[in-house]
Design a protein around this motif. Structure first.
Motif, PDB file in Angstrom:
ATOM      1  N   ARG A 236     -11.208   2.788   6.316  1.00  0.00           N
ATOM      2  CA  ARG A 236     -10.190   3.317   5.440  1.00  0.00           C
ATOM      3  C   ARG A 236      -9.706   4.648   5.996  1.00  0.00           C
ATOM      4  O   ARG A 236      -9.923   4.966   7.144  1.00  0.00           O
TER       5      ARG A 236
ATOM      6  N   GLU B  18      -4.689  -3.753   1.047  1.00  0.00           N
ATOM      7  CA  GLU B  18      -5.955  -3.041   1.165  1.00  0.00           C
ATOM      8  C   GLU B  18      -7.044  -3.726   0.352  1.00  0.00           C
ATOM      9  O   GLU B  18      -8.191  -3.866   0.814  1.00  0.00           O
TER      10      GLU B  18
ATOM     11  N   THR C  94      -3.752   1.008   8.242  1.00  0.00           N
ATOM     12  CA  THR C  94      -3.939   1.707   6.968  1.00  0.00           C
ATOM     13  C   THR C  94      -2.619   2.235   6.407  1.00  0.00           C
ATOM     14  O   THR C  94      -2.607   2.945   5.414  1.00  0.00           O
TER      15      THR C  94
END
Length: 387
Positions: A384, A323, A340
């Motif tokens: 996100r 990430e 994600t």
């Protein structure tokens, strides 16, 4: 020159393709390595003429007016409330566990108030709820945990519930009434003509160009584009720089039998017996009337297409490394379950994609418009988790 290259034609990629094309007039190239759109929600008519879900049952449910109204632009709906039975001790009983489950299993005649006390007498005191085992035994005790959860979870994940994050079994509630619906969301329905038809309507904008059986690496440096939305595995995008993120996979055995009905509900779970976890009979989901019926048997697997991120602390820490790398990579937005590394329901993926589109609208100029924010500000906004 395309304004966007979108990798993955499942919910995340298709919603963003539709929004970018219809609301901004952007030119979108949408690609997928599979031979069809719709991702794991893809459905098709089998040789018997029955509509089946190729990758196992996908039951739509949501509490979000925004998500339901958005998808309603592309499909009519068939009302459907999902019910599941579990084969436990030789009986088919409701799951999630409810009043009827306990009364049938133990030959009791408890009422709702009685059941609350019955659970309390068997619940174990756990100082800190950390694992999936903790969640269940702290609510209903060890015996029901062993009957309903331990075997099923070990088959599904290849791990004991004591090794998995609490979120896995926390998704399945325990009830003290007779409500036998699997979900209690405000909106519970199935696309009237199937998911694939819904995706076809979603992607019908002429500004969306679709390429199937196409690998991202094969075209990323060949077809000009300004920005990318990536919905595949984030570790794959970065060539597994920090190692592979663990996933569970599934394989399916699809069968058709010469009778109108095979089981009393759409899905029967097998927590104590069989190698498969569940059997799905699709006519319940679609409402088709047909002299034959089609089903799928679902077998969890360690290898194959990635389906479920495995929720363990060390896996979450590994994802955080990817990430951080993603947030420092310009002009790439990571959206969806694989990008994600979180288990989202379909409505949550749609919500995440719509939220990402709103951030894009705020931060990314249309072609020909002046830059609105710095590149650094734009990168901070990329795909996100839903917010």
């Amino acid at each position: 020159m395309y304004d966007w290259l979108i990798v993955g034609a499942g919910f995340a990629g298709s919603v963003l393709a539709e929004r970018l094309a219809s609301e901004r007039g952007d030119r979108v190239l949408l690609i997928d390595r599979r031979a069809h759109i719709g991702g794991n929600a893809y459905d098709r008519y089998d040789d018997a003429g029955l509509l089946v879900h190729r990758y196992g049952p996908h039951i739509f449910h949501t509490n979000s007016d925004m998500v339901f109204n958005y998808l309603s632009q592309f499909t009519a709906w068939r009302p459907y409330e999902h019910r599941v039975l579990a084969d436990v001790d030789g009986q088919l009983v409701p799951i999630p566990i409810n009043l009827d489950t306990v009364n049938r299993l133990y030959g009791l005649d408890l009422g709702q108030d009685d059941l609350e006390g019955w659970f309390a007498d068997r619940a174990e005191k756990i100082p800190e709820i950390r694992t999936s085992e903790d969640v269940v035994v702290s609510k209903v005790g060890r015996e029901l945990y062993e009957k309903f959860f331990r075997g099923y979870t070990k088959k599904q994940w290849g791990l004991d519930p004591s090794e998995l994050d609490k979120t896995v079994t926390a998704r399945v509630p325990t009830r003290t009434d007779r409500d036998d619906r699997y979900f209690t969301d405000t909106f519970q329905a199935m696309p009237k003509h199937g998911y694939t038809r819904m995706f076809e309507a979603m992607l019908s904008n002429p500004s969306i160009h679709l390429m199937l059986q196409t690998e991202y690496r094969a075209i990323r440096d060949v077809i000009p584009h300004r920005r990318t939305v990536f919905t595949g595995p984030i570790d794959e995008f970065f060539d597994y720089r920090f190692g592979r993120l663990p996933y569970r996979s599934l394989r399916f055995k699809h069968v058709t039998v010469d009778k109108e009905q095979h089981q009393p509900v759409a899905v029967v779970n097998y927590p104590q017996t069989e190698d498969y976890t569940r059997v799905t009979e699709y006519k319940y989901l679609t409402g088709q009337i047909h002299p034959r019926t089609s089903m799928s048997y679902e077998y969890p697997a360690a290898d194959g297409d990635p389906y479920y991120p495995i929720p363990r602390p060390e896996n979450g820490a590994l994802f955080k490394q990817y990430e951080r790398l993603a947030l420092s990579t310009p002009d790439i937005w990571f959206v969806g379950r694989l990008a994600t590394y979180r288990y989202y329901n379909m409505d949550q993926v749609v919500g995440q994609a719509l939220s990402t589109f709103r951030r894009i609208s705020e931060e990314v100029p249309k072609a020909g418009e002046p830059q609105r924010r710095s590149g650094r500000a734009e990168r901070r906004g990329r795909g996100r988790r839903p917010g």
